[in-house]
Design a protein around this motif. Structure first.
Motif, PDB file in Angstrom:
ATOM      1  N   GLU A 263     -70.923-113.292 -32.815  1.00  0.00           N
ATOM      2  CA  GLU A 263     -70.119-114.011 -33.752  1.00  0.00           C
ATOM      3  C   GLU A 263     -70.876-113.566 -34.987  1.00  0.00           C
ATOM      4  O   GLU A 263     -70.184-113.532 -36.033  1.00  0.00           O
ATOM      5  CB  GLU A 263     -69.987-115.444 -33.425  1.00  0.00           C
ATOM      6  CG  GLU A 263     -69.111-115.736 -32.402  1.00  0.00           C
ATOM      7  CD  GLU A 263     -67.678-115.254 -32.431  1.00  0.00           C
ATOM      8  OE1 GLU A 263     -67.423-114.640 -33.588  1.00  0.00           O
ATOM      9  OE2 GLU A 263     -67.107-115.088 -31.573  1.00  0.00           O
TER      10      GLU A 263
ATOM     11  N   TYR B 141     -71.747-118.617 -36.357  1.00  0.00           N
ATOM     12  CA  TYR B 141     -71.056-117.627 -37.152  1.00  0.00           C
ATOM     13  C   TYR B 141     -71.696-117.481 -38.509  1.00  0.00           C
ATOM     14  O   TYR B 141     -72.161-116.329 -38.784  1.00  0.00           O
ATOM     15  CB  TYR B 141     -69.419-118.278 -37.324  1.00  0.00           C
ATOM     16  CG  TYR B 141     -68.609-118.341 -36.168  1.00  0.00           C
ATOM     17  CD1 TYR B 141     -67.684-117.276 -36.094  1.00  0.00           C
ATOM     18  CD2 TYR B 141     -68.570-119.243 -35.099  1.00  0.00           C
ATOM     19  CE1 TYR B 141     -66.713-117.360 -34.889  1.00  0.00           C
ATOM     20  CE2 TYR B 141     -67.969-119.158 -34.120  1.00  0.00           C
ATOM     21  CZ  TYR B 141     -67.134-118.183 -33.933  1.00  0.00           C
ATOM     22  OH  TYR B 141     -66.107-118.300 -32.870  1.00  0.00           O
TER      23      TYR B 141
ATOM     24  N   HIS C 156     -65.371-107.363 -33.016  1.00  0.00           N
ATOM     25  CA  HIS C 156     -65.867-107.704 -31.820  1.00  0.00           C
ATOM     26  C   HIS C 156     -65.522-106.830 -30.690  1.00  0.00           C
ATOM     27  O   HIS C 156     -66.461-106.835 -29.608  1.00  0.00           O
ATOM     28  CB  HIS C 156     -64.991-109.061 -31.059  1.00  0.00           C
ATOM     29  CG  HIS C 156     -65.450-110.261 -31.807  1.00  0.00           C
ATOM     30  ND1 HIS C 156     -66.829-110.612 -31.674  1.00  0.00           N
ATOM     31  CD2 HIS C 156     -64.654-111.236 -32.273  1.00  0.00           C
ATOM     32  CE1 HIS C 156     -66.947-111.841 -32.371  1.00  0.00           C
ATOM     33  NE2 HIS C 156     -65.774-112.296 -32.817  1.00  0.00           N
TER      34      HIS C 156
ATOM     35  N   GLU D 189     -60.708-111.505 -29.174  1.00  0.00           N
ATOM     36  CA  GLU D 189     -61.181-110.098 -29.316  1.00  0.00           C
ATOM     37  C   GLU D 189     -60.963-109.388 -27.923  1.00  0.00           C
ATOM     38  O   GLU D 189     -61.843-108.941 -27.449  1.00  0.00           O
ATOM     39  CB  GLU D 189     -62.743-110.221 -29.522  1.00  0.00           C
ATOM     40  CG  GLU D 189     -63.671-111.062 -28.537  1.00  0.00           C
ATOM     41  CD  GLU D 189     -63.959-112.444 -29.196  1.00  0.00           C
ATOM     42  OE1 GLU D 189     -63.314-113.000 -29.954  1.00  0.00           O
ATOM     43  OE2 GLU D 189     -64.813-112.868 -28.426  1.00  0.00           O
TER      44      GLU D 189
ATOM     45  N   HIS E  71     -61.924-109.334 -38.212  1.00  0.00           N
ATOM     46  CA  HIS E  71     -62.795-109.975 -37.496  1.00  0.00           C
ATOM     47  C   HIS E  71     -62.796-109.664 -35.867  1.00  0.00           C
ATOM     48  O   HIS E  71     -63.610-109.496 -35.007  1.00  0.00           O
ATOM     49  CB  HIS E  71     -62.669-111.697 -37.844  1.00  0.00           C
ATOM     50  CG  HIS E  71     -63.948-112.387 -36.755  1.00  0.00           C
ATOM     51  ND1 HIS E  71     -65.138-112.356 -37.325  1.00  0.00           N
ATOM     52  CD2 HIS E  71     -63.833-113.052 -35.776  1.00  0.00           C
ATOM     53  CE1 HIS E  71     -65.750-113.212 -36.353  1.00  0.00           C
ATOM     54  NE2 HIS E  71     -65.077-113.506 -35.239  1.00  0.00           N
TER      55      HIS E  71
HETATM   56 ZN   LIG Z   1     -65.427-114.156 -33.713  1.00  0.00          ZN
END
Ligand SMILES: [Zn+2]
Length: 496
Positions: free
Chosen positions: A307, A361, A288, A257, A284
């Protein structure tokens, strides 16, 4: 010590796998100090350090540079310049372990990437390696590479110059940035561009630094990135770095990220979501930019905020593209995959590696799903957006689990601390006890919630959302009631 700005000026030698140059650190001392410490891995050799132009003596042991003064360093602003060189650590399993990758593309050109999410920027530049202290005034990267190669970095490209056999790229970001995002990539890149207009009507360039050999695939990825951006902005507010760019760079590792220059290495492998190409990795990592880069945890202990909420954002894409049922099914899968071996928040005394486990996560995301159910959409979604947009929680400011709890509790109108504690600080599930008390009577109670919670209960009359607490609630039903059939809680139901 408050870090204000980093300047990295480095020459990269792909053949020797070496870097050499200097890092300038501007910082404030909030009070006079006898010693200044910085992090830098031992294998980089420090040649010289100056403070405000004067040479300083120093030691460099166990990855720490230590500088002492008998008169102590005065409070106020200072500028350190550290000249160094060496072969930085090589990543064996990037992006899961940090270091440099000295790869080659299919035509033999150098292709260099850096990752250091858990190791920190200290693998190649001297820095204060802690998430709580980002350089408030940003960073400059002045990187020289063999002519013909291109450097992709954070922020805006201010200048490219060439001298002898070297090309020098000057990248500058004015935004605060975490030290594991202060890095660059090198390759035989072509830049493919597209304009993005944000939810607040700002124009932001999208730039994809793609290997020349894959340039034909860039337009499709940019379209996909635009769809991802629309969903992220809907739930989390405007793209955070509108004065700079939305950047993507093709890397030999899977992805990371990196602020305004997301690393992308998913090899253009798309799935179909809502009948359109989707790249889970790109979505994803891009998430971030909000969760991690804009909203940053003050300590690794709270990494679930970055996360977990980012993974919840992945599920929001499914909700937008395929609807609520598809979202619910995805969250049920996420719930089944939680391991509950360690709490998500274990305390601030542990380091980045110990805090990092899979539940930050999926279980973190599932916790957001439970909160959404408890609070209801009309309160939950604006509160989540507030966390991503209010200056109190973003950019220069960092957040802890308690900050998030207080924000959501305030919006809910009563303390949610018991559920934050249960799901984040223990490995317990929500214990729901169902007891038959007569032929058509049941009592349902929550054994460990610590507060009354809404629970969906399905009987022959259909589904009802009822408030259940530790004292128990009586239900009249001819059949065994089904508890939380849509799966909003990580729970254990005992029937007796
Ligand atoms: Zn991540």
């Amino acid at each position: 010590m408050d870090i204000r700005h980093y300047t990295l000026s480095l020459e990269v030698d792909p053949a020797a796998q070496r870097i050499s140059g200097y890092t300038e650190i501007s910082f404030l001392l909030l009070q006079p100090a006898g010693t200044i410490l910085l992090d830098l891995v031992q294998q980089m050799k420090v040649d010289k350090i100056t403070l405000d132009g004067k040479t300083l003596s120093f030691s460099h042991e166990k990855d720490i540079i230590s500088m002492s003064s008998t008169n102590s360093f005065s409070a106020g602003k200072h500028l350190l310049k550290i000249t160094y060189s060496g072969q930085p650590p090589v990543a064996k399993r990037a992006p899961w372990d940090g270091g440099f990758q000295w790869e080659k593309d299919s035509t033999g050109n150098p292709w260099i990437a850096i990752t250091c999410q858990s190791e920190g920027g200290k693998i190649y530049f001297p820095c204060k390696d802690h998430p709580s202290d980002e350089p408030n005034d940003g960073a400059d990267l002045i990187i020289s590479v063999p002519k013909g190669l291109v450097v992709a970095g954070p922020g805006l490209l201010k200048n490219v110059s060439t001298k002898n056999n070297l090309a020098t790229y000057h990248w500058k970001t004015n935004y605060t940035i975490s030290n594991y995002c202060i890095l660059f990539n090198v390759g035989k890149y072509k830049v493919v561009r597209k304009e993005y207009i944000t939810v607040n009507n700002n124009r932001v360039p999208m730039e994809f630094y793609v290997l020349e050999e894959h340039a034909g695939k860039a337009a499709c990825l940019l379209d996909l990135m635009e769809r991802s951006a629309r969903v992220q902005e809907k739930y989390f507010g405007e793209y955070p770095w509108v004065k700079e760019k939305i950047g993507i760079v093709e890397t030999p590792h899977l992805g990371m990220e990196h602020q305004t220059m997301n690393a992308y290495g998913n090899k253009f492998k798309y799935t179909q979501v809502g009948g359109k190409d989707f790249d889970w990795l790109l979505h994803h990592e891009f998430g971030h930019e909000w969760w991690g880069n804009k909203v940053t945890n003050r300590d690794w202990a709270h990494m679930w905020i970055q996360e977990g909420i980012c993974v919840f954002g992945d599920a929001m894409y499914v909700r937008e593209a395929e609807g609520e049922e598809a979202y619910l099914e995805r969250m049920r899968r996420t719930g089944r995959a939680t391991r509950n071996l360690l709490p998500i928040v274990q305390g601030e005394v542990i380091d980045a590696k110990q805090t990092y486990h899979p539940d930050i996560y999926g279980k973190g995301a599932f916790f957001m799903h439970s909160l959404r159910y408890i609070m209801g959409d009309s309160i939950f979604f604006p509160t989540l957006k507030k966390l991503a947009t209010d200056p109190k929680y973003t950019y220069d400011n960092t957040v802890t689990t308690d900050d998030v709890e207080k924000l959501f509790s305030g919006a809910y109108g009563k303390s949610l601390k018991p559920v934050f504690d249960l799901f984040l600080r223990t490995t317990e599930k929500l214990e729901i006890e169902l007891k038959q008390t007569d032929t058509d009577k049941y009592t349902i109670r929550l054994a460990n919630a610590g507060m009354p919670l809404p629970v969906d209960i399905s009987t022959e009359r259909g589904m009802e959302r009822l408030i259940v607490d530790e004292n128990g609630l009586e239900i009249i039903s001819k059949t065994l009631p089904v508890i939380d059939p849509k799966g909003f809680y990580l729970k254990r139901v005992t029937i007796n």
